[in-house]
Design a protein around this motif. Sequence first.
Motif, PDB file in Angstrom:
ATOM      1  N   LEU A 152      -8.209   0.562  -4.174  1.00 21.71           N
ATOM      2  CA  LEU A 152      -9.440  -0.060  -3.702  1.00 21.71           C
ATOM      3  C   LEU A 152      -9.014  -1.271  -2.871  1.00 21.71           C
ATOM      4  N   ILE A 153      -9.298  -1.214  -1.586  1.00 18.36           N
ATOM      5  CA  ILE A 153      -8.865  -2.293  -0.691  1.00 18.36           C
ATOM      6  C   ILE A 153     -10.077  -3.143  -0.331  1.00 18.36           C
ATOM      7  N   LEU A 163      -5.614   0.279   7.433  1.00 26.52           N
ATOM      8  CA  LEU A 163      -5.528   1.604   6.820  1.00 26.52           C
ATOM      9  C   LEU A 163      -5.323   2.697   7.856  1.00 26.52           C
ATOM     10  N   ARG A 164      -5.897   2.484   9.037  1.00 24.14           N
ATOM     11  CA  ARG A 164      -5.626   3.436  10.127  1.00 24.14           C
ATOM     12  C   ARG A 164      -4.130   3.453  10.418  1.00 24.14           C
ATOM     13  N   LYS A 165      -3.554   2.265  10.458  1.00 17.56           N
ATOM     14  CA  LYS A 165      -2.120   2.183  10.758  1.00 17.56           C
ATOM     15  C   LYS A 165      -1.308   2.830   9.644  1.00 17.56           C
ATOM     16  N   VAL A 166      -1.670   2.519   8.405  1.00 16.91           N
ATOM     17  CA  VAL A 166      -0.936   3.088   7.274  1.00 16.91           C
ATOM     18  C   VAL A 166      -0.996   4.623   7.328  1.00 16.91           C
ATOM     19  N   LEU A 192      -8.327   2.095 -10.566  1.00 18.08           N
ATOM     20  CA  LEU A 192      -8.106   1.895  -9.132  1.00 18.08           C
ATOM     21  C   LEU A 192      -7.302   0.621  -8.967  1.00 18.08           C
ATOM     22  N   ILE A 193      -6.247   0.714  -8.220  1.00 18.86           N
ATOM     23  CA  ILE A 193      -5.448  -0.482  -7.991  1.00 18.86           C
ATOM     24  C   ILE A 193      -6.085  -1.271  -6.863  1.00 18.86           C
ATOM     25  N   GLN A 194      -6.499  -2.484  -7.197  1.00 15.82           N
ATOM     26  CA  GLN A 194      -7.271  -3.271  -6.237  1.00 15.82           C
ATOM     27  C   GLN A 194      -6.344  -4.181  -5.436  1.00 15.82           C
ATOM     28  N   ILE A 232       0.841  -1.203   0.000  1.00 13.78           N
ATOM     29  CA  ILE A 232       0.000   0.000   0.000  1.00 13.78           C
ATOM     30  C   ILE A 232       0.878   1.256   0.000  1.00 13.78           C
ATOM     31  N   ASN A 233       1.923   1.236   0.837  1.00 13.59           N
ATOM     32  CA  ASN A 233       2.789   2.416   0.906  1.00 13.59           C
ATOM     33  C   ASN A 233       3.518   2.689  -0.399  1.00 13.59           C
TER      34      ASN A 233
END
Length: 395
Positions: free
Chosen positions: A42-43, A55-58, A233-235, A26-27
């Motif tokens: 898109l997760i 995602l909160r952590k990211v 969108l990268i899924q 993700i990063n």
Amino acid sequence: MKIMPISMPKDIDKYFFNRTKDINMINTQLSTVKFDIPPQLLITGYRGVGKTFLLRKVLNDQSDDILTSFIDLSEIMGRQKGNLTEEKVLKALLNAIDETISQNKKSYKKWIGKITSTIKKLELKNYDFSDNVNVFDIPIPVISDNYDKLSKFVMELPQKIVDSSNDITGFIIVIDEFQLLKNVEDPEAFFWLMRSFTQKQFNVGYVFTGSVSKTADIINMINGQEGAFGGRLIQINIEPFTFDETKRYIDEKSNNLKFTNEGFERFYNCTRGIPLYINSLSSILPNNTVCDEDIIKETLLLNIDQVAIMWIYIWGRLSQGEKDFIIYLLEHEGATRATLDKQLGYSKSSVTRFIDSLSNQGIIEFSQNKKFVLADKMLQFWLKIKFETAGCYPL
Ligand SMILES: Nc1ncnc2c1ncn2[C@@H]1O[C@H](COP(=O)(O)OP(=O)(O)OP(=O)(O)O)[C@@H](O)[C@H]1O
Ligand SMILES: [Mg+2]
């Protein structure tokens, strides 16, 4: 005492386990925001697999030159009476941006003047100032008749903020439970609107995530060939913990839980590596006792409502037709569309509606052998136990 939380803890790092690969992936995508390439992700992933936590952590771990906002659409749905509208979503976005900026008062002071004048330049005439939305202490209009202006204002704001500060190189916005956008008046138009703005915001990244199955039509609507983002969108799908990861997670974070080999296999089988279930089952298992298969089975049977609590809540909000649909899939271990049309006892158009709604909620999925199946084993288990103990399915 060590705790494995079943809701979002304040101190994420204390409880967060692993996910290094997902975080890196993700990063890597998000880092392009600094180089004028707006990342759009898109997760997806099963309910309770840890998308929100991850995602909160990211976001928490982004460097200081990246601003971040997190919007949970289910909170807005819950808080507001009536339907979710485009305006409400935009206002939520605006409030989230404002919150982000306000948290960082120190650096914010450095560029407040500039940002404020930028905002003032964005035409704010003819608006009703009665609502309590504020950005940088400037009251922001309630748009009853000027949706175009509101959308332009909100969607362009993050890039303006980046542009007005030398210290900020990007802005990342996560929209959680994005499948709820299906409830706005014209979801397709809304996605197109977002797309049209996001394309020109070179330093603003959007991440959509939610409890939705991989085959849901909302994914097609947003990212399918004909969809607004047309595959851009990268899924990324977040997988449950593997057997080994689950083992390490328990060793590291549990309150000294111990298992026999068979006991652990059973534990993994019941939880399927989904952190929500791992945490909730762990919290009711006896510690300082070696748990064997029987203890796991007993504990789960006796406390199924506690482990499956999410489903009690979701079940209660489903229509009778949707419940019938789920029960049919449960009793027949899945079914093809043709069988459902013939056997379910509802019209074809109702069946279509159930399929849309249930896959948009991540409850069913379309399997490789072309059958609709229940996506979550714990839901199946809960229903079965309820049926066995009460003689009927939950109402
Ligand atoms: N990496 C992790 N380490 C430790 N606990 C985790 C992790 N991921 C998730 N959890 C736990 O599982 C719970 C559920 O996670 P989360 O709410 O992020 O799932 P989700 O995929 O967003 O689910 P939903 O689709 O229902 O929104 C969290 O409250 C947290 O306690
Ligand atoms: Mg979530």
